[in-house]
Write an enzyme that holds these catalytic residues in place. Structure first.
Site, PDB file in Angstrom:
ATOM      1  CB  SER A 179       3.874  -7.436   4.473  1.00  0.00           C
ATOM      2  OG  SER A 179       4.149  -7.860   5.795  1.00  0.00           O
ATOM      3  CE1 TYR A 187      -1.416  -6.410   5.987  1.00  0.00           C
ATOM      4  CE2 TYR A 187       0.381  -7.867   6.618  1.00  0.00           C
ATOM      5  CZ  TYR A 187      -0.066  -6.614   6.225  1.00  0.00           C
ATOM      6  OH  TYR A 187       0.836  -5.587   6.057  1.00  0.00           O
TER       7      TYR A 187
HETATM    8  N1  LIG Z   1       3.099  -0.712   9.253  1.00  0.00           N
HETATM    9  C1  LIG Z   1       3.662  -1.895   9.123  1.00  0.00           C
HETATM   10  O1  LIG Z   1       4.233  -2.449  10.096  1.00  0.00           O
HETATM   11  C2  LIG Z   1       3.634  -2.596   7.781  1.00  0.00           C
HETATM   12  C3  LIG Z   1       4.424  -3.744   7.619  1.00  0.00           C
HETATM   13  C4  LIG Z   1       4.407  -4.394   6.400  1.00  0.00           C
HETATM   14  C5  LIG Z   1       3.655  -3.897   5.359  1.00  0.00           C
HETATM   15  N2  LIG Z   1       2.893  -2.774   5.534  1.00  0.00           N
HETATM   16  C6  LIG Z   1       2.098  -2.293   4.411  1.00  0.00           C
HETATM   17  O2  LIG Z   1       2.379  -0.928   4.182  1.00  0.00           O
HETATM   18  C7  LIG Z   1       1.298  -0.358   3.426  1.00  0.00           C
HETATM   19  C8  LIG Z   1       0.960   0.989   3.999  1.00  0.00           C
HETATM   20  O3  LIG Z   1       0.380   0.828   5.288  1.00  0.00           O
HETATM   21  P1  LIG Z   1       0.831   1.682   6.544  1.00  0.00           P
HETATM   22  O4  LIG Z   1       1.526   0.765   7.471  1.00  0.00           O
HETATM   23  O5  LIG Z   1       1.492   2.916   6.139  1.00  0.00           O
HETATM   24  O6  LIG Z   1      -0.605   1.958   7.220  1.00  0.00           O
HETATM   25  P2  LIG Z   1      -1.472   3.298   7.346  1.00  0.00           P
HETATM   26  O7  LIG Z   1      -2.788   2.837   7.862  1.00  0.00           O
HETATM   27  O8  LIG Z   1      -0.728   4.314   8.129  1.00  0.00           O
HETATM   28  O9  LIG Z   1      -1.600   3.798   5.833  1.00  0.00           O
HETATM   29  C9  LIG Z   1      -2.404   3.123   4.900  1.00  0.00           C
HETATM   30  C10 LIG Z   1      -3.125   4.146   4.027  1.00  0.00           C
HETATM   31  O10 LIG Z   1      -3.922   3.438   3.075  1.00  0.00           O
HETATM   32  C11 LIG Z   1      -5.196   4.087   2.990  1.00  0.00           C
HETATM   33  N3  LIG Z   1      -6.215   3.153   2.524  1.00  0.00           N
HETATM   34  C12 LIG Z   1      -6.850   2.179   3.209  1.00  0.00           C
HETATM   35  N4  LIG Z   1      -7.755   1.577   2.442  1.00  0.00           N
HETATM   36  C13 LIG Z   1      -7.694   2.162   1.227  1.00  0.00           C
HETATM   37  C14 LIG Z   1      -8.374   1.946   0.001  1.00  0.00           C
HETATM   38  N5  LIG Z   1      -9.355   1.031  -0.107  1.00  0.00           N
HETATM   39  N6  LIG Z   1      -8.055   2.723  -1.049  1.00  0.00           N
HETATM   40  C15 LIG Z   1      -7.111   3.697  -0.938  1.00  0.00           C
HETATM   41  N7  LIG Z   1      -6.435   3.938   0.189  1.00  0.00           N
HETATM   42  C16 LIG Z   1      -6.718   3.167   1.266  1.00  0.00           C
HETATM   43  C17 LIG Z   1      -5.455   4.575   4.403  1.00  0.00           C
HETATM   44  O11 LIG Z   1      -6.437   5.598   4.451  1.00  0.00           O
HETATM   45  C18 LIG Z   1      -4.067   5.039   4.832  1.00  0.00           C
HETATM   46  O12 LIG Z   1      -3.874   6.405   4.505  1.00  0.00           O
HETATM   47  C19 LIG Z   1       0.163  -1.383   3.482  1.00  0.00           C
HETATM   48  O13 LIG Z   1       0.103  -2.083   2.258  1.00  0.00           O
HETATM   49  C20 LIG Z   1       0.594  -2.316   4.603  1.00  0.00           C
HETATM   50  O14 LIG Z   1       0.032  -3.596   4.458  1.00  0.00           O
HETATM   51  C21 LIG Z   1       2.876  -2.110   6.725  1.00  0.00           C
END
Ligand SMILES: NC(=O)c1ccc[n+]([C@@H]2O[C@H](COP(=O)([O-])OP(=O)(O)OC[C@H]3O[C@@H](n4cnc5c(N)ncnc54)[C@H](O)[C@@H]3O)[C@@H](O)[C@H]2O)c1
Length: 300
Positions: free
Chosen positions: A142, A154
């Site tokens: 991130s 985080y």
């Molecule tokens: N959305 C943002 O603004 C953003 C920004 C920077 C980084 N990220 C990162 O992107 C990645 C994806 O997140 P997202 O934004 O798509 O969120 P999201 O919640 O839409 O997707 C995350 C997925 O991970 C799964 N998950 C959660 N815990 C888990 C576990 N213990 N084992 C296996 N799967 C698990 C969830 O069920 C979900 O399907 C994450 O690492 C998040 O930190 C997101």
């Protein structure tokens, strides 16, 4: 790396958001997709949707914080397809609860999924990738991995993912091993991340409540995420990075200046300064005033 039909991509957190978009993007290139997620209903829906690309799929319910489950995922993928070419260690969660006064379980959960999940994914798949001729590992960090200021647990987990990714990259380079590494550092992306506690593990006890101060920031973060980049655009940038063997993937270069300014202050020995302006957010002074009011304190 050139994509070819029949190659295999593994995506953790494939049930939603960026992971689901990555699965779609690799499937459009003709790759078979191994979908892993802890949330069964989302995993089932995602598997059906990915199958519509006409590619082979394998779905596994996996909690990435558990090494034995990630190792079983790798074994199942190799048994089914014989090879794995791309691994996206993407599953991640964002915390609720006060990091200093709230329950320690928040830290354990966030580090378990965001940090250990990535370490487990690398260790489970890397030996196979090295022995079978190479591949590419994408770790989702991130922009919070380059400067702190979102939520302490985080930020810490994502700094660790950046460090792990660079460490892995150096190891592969110095040993001359054919495994590429990319580190994805997005800003705001329109996903379900703010509702991460839908997957709070029952074994960790009660779900930590959102404290009133965090609630103020959350209101604005939710708006920024709802208006954020679509996951599909992020996924396309990841595919470009894998194709071009690029380490850094910055979908939001407008956040980078904050990290650069931080490093200038480090160089000058100046104490940390929270950024007044973060893209997509109101000025920090406005949020601070609202937080003081939420605590029942007079404005500073
Ligand atoms: N959305 C943002 O603004 C953003 C920004 C920077 C980084 N990220 C990162 O992107 C990645 C994806 O997140 P997202 O934004 O798509 O969120 P999201 O919640 O839409 O997707 C995350 C997925 O991970 C799964 N998950 C959660 N815990 C888990 C576990 N213990 N084992 C296996 N799967 C698990 C969830 O069920 C979900 O399907 C994450 O690492 C998040 O930190 C997101």
């Amino acid at each position: 790396m050139l994509f070819e039909r029949g190659q295999v991509a593994v995506v953790t957190g494939a049930g939603s958001g960026i992971g689901l978009a990555l699965a779609h993007a690799f499937a459009r290139e003709g790759l078979s997709i191994v979908l892993a997620d802890v949330q069964v209903d989302a995993l089932a829906a995602a598997t059906t949707a990915i199958g519509e690309h006409g590619v082979q799929t394998l779905a596994r319910q996996v909690d990435v914080s558990k090494s034995e489950q990630v190792e079983a995922l790798a074994a199942a993928a190799i048994e089914r397809f014989g090879r794995v070419h791309v691994v996206c260690n993407n599953a991640g969660v964002s915390p609720n609860g006060d990091p200093w006064m709230g329950p320690i379980s928040t830290w354990e959960w966030v580090m378990g999924v965001n940090f250990w999940g990535v370490v487990h994914g690398i260790r489970a798949f890397l030996p196979h990738m090295v022995m079978s001729g190479g591949g590419h590992i994408v770790n989702t960090a991130s922009i919070a991995g380059l400067y702190p200021g979102f939520a302490a647990s985080y930020d810490a987990s994502k700094h660790a993912v950046v460090a792990v990714s660079e460490g892995l990259y150096h190891s592969m380079q110095s040993a001359g091993l054919p495994v590429g590494v990319s580190c994805l550092c997005p800003g705001w992306v329109r996903t379900g991340i703010l509702d991460s506690d839908r997957n709070w593990p029952a074994e960790m006890g009660e779900r930590p409540p959102v404290d009133p101060v965090s609630e103020v920031a959350m209101k604005y973060v939710r708006r920024a995420i709802d208006e954020g980049m679509t996951p599909g655009v992020v996924a396309d940038l990841v595919l470009d990075a894998v194709r071009d063997q690029k380490f850094w993937v910055f979908p939001h270069p407008d956040f980078l200046q904050i990290a650069i300014d931080r490093f200038h202050r480090i160089e000058e020995g100046v104490n940390p300064v929270a950024p007044e302006d973060t893209p997509g957010m109101p000025p920090r002074s406005q949020m601070m005033a609202e937080m003081m009011a939420a605590m029942g304190m007079p404005p500073a």
